[in-house]
Motif scaffolding. Structure first.
Motif: not given
Length: 136
Positions: A11-34
């Motif tokens: 799981p450490i090597n996986l990237v959360l999907d920051v384009n998931n519509p539930r996440f913030l708009s703009g240019q969200p980062t992995q930290k934003d997703a967490i």
């Protein structure tokens, strides 16, 4: 039919999907997703459940898309991957959550070190999967 292959990945090597519509708009980062998942998606409760059950529930597969940068992006299972990442590496837990985020045994860390996933590197298959899961 969609072409997916199974594998074991950390799981450490996986990237959360920051384009998931539930996440913030703009240019969200992995930290934003967490942060978003911790605040709005009950990741602490999920982490407690993973701890209490000794791992992920069988049959709840994480689905990944291997993008053009050869990164594995989570299509399905962002909450589970986030919980596992934070259980495995507490350095990624935002400071305001560190005291309430569960800790796990070394044995559980070993069992979460690689999780069973389904992977596609075909954009059309990824899009079809997402459409069927989230719209259909």
């Amino acid at each position: 039919a969609a072409k997916f292959r199974s594998g074991l990945i950390s799981p450490i090597n996986l990237v959360l999907d920051v384009n998931n519509p539930r996440f913030l708009s703009g240019q969200p980062t992995q930290k934003d997703a967490i942060n978003y998942l911790l605040k709005y998606s009950h990741v602490i409760e999920l982490a407690n459940s993973i701890r209490d059950n000794g791992g992920l529930y069988p049959g709840e597969r994480v689905v990944l898309f291997k993008n053009e940068s050869s990164k594995y992006v989570v299509l399905e299972g962002n909450r589970r991957v986030c919980a596992c990442k934070l259980l495995l590496d507490r350095a990624h837990i935002p400071s305001e959550y560190r005291t309430i985020f569960p800790e796990i045994t070394e044995t559980l860390k070993v069992s979460l070190a690689k999780i069973l996933v389904d992977i596609t590197d075909n954009t059309d298959d990824a899009d079809r999967f997402l459409t069927s899961r989230h719209i259909g």
